[in-house]
Design a protein around this motif. Structure first.
Motif, PDB file in Angstrom:
ATOM      1  N   LYS A 157      51.442  32.183  38.179  1.00 39.61           N
ATOM      2  CA  LYS A 157      50.202  31.717  39.029  1.00 39.61           C
ATOM      3  C   LYS A 157      49.227  31.872  38.097  1.00 39.61           C
ATOM      4  O   LYS A 157      48.841  32.886  37.723  1.00 39.61           O
ATOM      5  N   SER A 158      48.186  31.044  38.413  1.00 38.14           N
ATOM      6  CA  SER A 158      47.017  30.717  37.684  1.00 38.14           C
ATOM      7  C   SER A 158      46.043  30.004  38.133  1.00 38.14           C
ATOM      8  O   SER A 158      46.448  28.838  38.879  1.00 38.14           O
ATOM      9  N   ASP A 159      44.683  30.239  38.158  1.00 31.51           N
ATOM     10  CA  ASP A 159      43.423  29.370  38.605  1.00 31.51           C
ATOM     11  C   ASP A 159      43.061  28.738  37.386  1.00 31.51           C
ATOM     12  O   ASP A 159      42.031  27.919  37.732  1.00 31.51           O
ATOM     13  N   CYS A 289      35.322  38.054  42.016  1.00 36.01           N
ATOM     14  CA  CYS A 289      36.460  38.848  42.169  1.00 36.01           C
ATOM     15  C   CYS A 289      36.363  39.922  43.212  1.00 36.01           C
ATOM     16  O   CYS A 289      35.493  39.974  44.059  1.00 36.01           O
ATOM     17  N   ASP A 291      37.368  41.518  46.539  1.00 39.35           N
ATOM     18  CA  ASP A 291      37.722  40.950  47.747  1.00 39.35           C
ATOM     19  C   ASP A 291      36.959  39.478  47.869  1.00 39.35           C
ATOM     20  O   ASP A 291      35.692  39.254  48.138  1.00 39.35           O
ATOM     21  N   THR A 292      37.785  38.567  47.555  1.00 45.96           N
ATOM     22  CA  THR A 292      37.345  36.980  47.160  1.00 45.96           C
ATOM     23  C   THR A 292      36.884  36.598  48.810  1.00 45.96           C
ATOM     24  O   THR A 292      36.211  35.686  48.704  1.00 45.96           O
ATOM     25  N   GLU A 310      37.653  32.007  41.056  1.00 50.62           N
ATOM     26  CA  GLU A 310      38.021  33.079  41.347  1.00 50.62           C
ATOM     27  C   GLU A 310      38.879  33.951  40.323  1.00 50.62           C
ATOM     28  O   GLU A 310      39.532  33.180  39.486  1.00 50.62           O
ATOM     29  N   ARG A 311      38.873  35.144  40.029  1.00 50.63           N
ATOM     30  CA  ARG A 311      39.557  36.038  39.167  1.00 50.63           C
ATOM     31  C   ARG A 311      40.248  37.067  39.759  1.00 50.63           C
ATOM     32  O   ARG A 311      39.669  37.785  40.201  1.00 50.63           O
ATOM     33  N   ASN A 312      41.578  37.041  39.571  1.00 52.74           N
ATOM     34  CA  ASN A 312      42.524  38.264  40.631  1.00 52.74           C
ATOM     35  C   ASN A 312      42.580  39.398  39.379  1.00 52.74           C
ATOM     36  O   ASN A 312      43.443  39.211  38.730  1.00 52.74           O
ATOM     37  N   ASP A 314      41.589  43.639  38.547  1.00 54.25           N
ATOM     38  CA  ASP A 314      41.184  44.994  39.239  1.00 54.25           C
ATOM     39  C   ASP A 314      39.735  45.168  38.958  1.00 54.25           C
ATOM     40  O   ASP A 314      39.206  45.619  37.706  1.00 54.25           O
TER      41      ASP A 314
END
Length: 337
Positions: A157-159, A289, A291-292, A310-312, A314
């Motif tokens: 998975k990647s944006d 990043c 809570d998007t 968006e960056r998922n 921590d």
């Protein structure tokens, strides 16, 4: 490697075993056509009681066969999905790790140093928009990639897309998800890996505004060097924790919590507007990043044409090391197939 080949062989055997599904589907089409013909005959000869009864009996028999065929297909499909799940659980990445900004140059240089005496090294860059088309690209430009690797690639998975570096002798099988998106897709085979696109993408100068959103504590900041904030601000508000009990008390508590969140959103939004208006550099990208969903809510009433990514990650806000968020944002993710 022998184990993976055995798994692949089992999967192929499984598909061959259930290849009768296509024949069943053809038989269903024939039965449905026969039913239509019988219905036409029944109406045509409905005055002839004997013919009508014969047609009705034939129709009922065809319907029973059709029902049995559909049940068999459903059963086979369920069994096939179970086998697919069993096989997929046995295929996994050899390694998944983060490559930090301080490590990425060394990583790229090591890839670039690999040589082959023939054009057996594949370098592929796939944009996020074209990730769903990677199966077609694999077929057209990378037929030598083993089936297990193709399966694992499709799980990524990647944006921002991904880069694939693959040796047809399977000594090197690497996928890198970059911190920043690639501009276009490409595939090439050579005696060395084409790492230039990855390096240029990660090393290009970019001014970013970062929004790490959390209910009650959010961070906004501007960075130009991918290592630290030139300007930053932490916005804190009192937001009630989630209520775990039911009834009227919970509904009232959740309403008060929503009001707290709305108050926090407004504080962050105003601070962000002010930061963007007085920024000393032109912002090339807004990176959100944490809570998007909350971050998008904050950005709703901000009039800007800055691209948003968006960056998922921590995105925990460390009081004594807020720059850790920047390091996380600009780290790449490495998969060893």
């Amino acid at each position: 490697m022998a184990g993976k080949k055995k798994v692949t062989g089992n999967l192929n055997t499984l598909f061959n075993k259930y290849s009768g599904k296509e024949k069943l589907e053809d038989e269903i089409d024939k039965l449905q056509s026969h039913l239509l013909e019988l219905e036409i005959d029944r109406k045509r000869f409905e005055k002839n009681e004997t013919t009508a009864k014969r047609a009705l009996a034939a129709k009922q028999e065809a319907e029973e066969k059709l029902k049995a065929a559909n049940v068999k297909i459903e059963t086979l499909t369920h069994q096939l999905e179970e086998k697919r799940t069993e096989v997929s659980e046995e295929i996994s990445f050899a390694l998944i790790e983060e490559v930090t900004p301080s490590q990425i140059t060394s990583y790229i240089d090591q890839l670039a140093s690999i040589r082959s005496d023939r054009d057996s090294l594949i370098s592929a860059y796939i944009t996020e928009k074209e990730m769903n088309l990677n199966v077609g690209i694999l077929k057209d430009g990378m037929r030598e990639i083993d089936q297990n690797s193709q399966y694992l690639i499709q799980k990524i998975k990647s944006d921002t897309g991904y880069a694939l570096f693959y040796d047809r002798m399977q000594m090197v099988k690497e996928v890198v998800v970059p911190a920043l998106p690639f501009e276009r897709s490409s595939v090439e085979m050579s005696s060395s890996f084409g790492t230039g696109t990855l390096k240029n993408t990660l090393m290009k100068d970019i001014n970013v505004c970062i929004l790490a959103a959390h209910a009650g504590e959010s961070l906004i900041g501007i960075s130009s060097d991918k290592t630290e904030f030139e300007e930053d601000m932490i916005i804190r508000s009192s937001v009630k924790a989630k209520h775990t009990k039911g009834g009227f008390s919970q509904r009232r508590f959740e309403r008060l919590r929503d009001e707290d969140i709305d108050h926090h959103v407004e504080k962050v939004r105003n601070a962000l507007k002010n930061m963007l208006e007085h920024a000393t550099v032109d912002i090339d990208m807004m990176i959100i990043c944490g809570d998007t969903v909350l971050a998008h809510y904050i950005l709703e009433n901000i009039d800007t044409d800055i691209p948003i990514m968006e960056r998922n990650i921590d995105a925990k806000i460390e009081k004594h090391d807020i720059d850790s968020i920047i390091r996380s944002i600009f780290s790449c993710r490495r998969y060893k197939l």
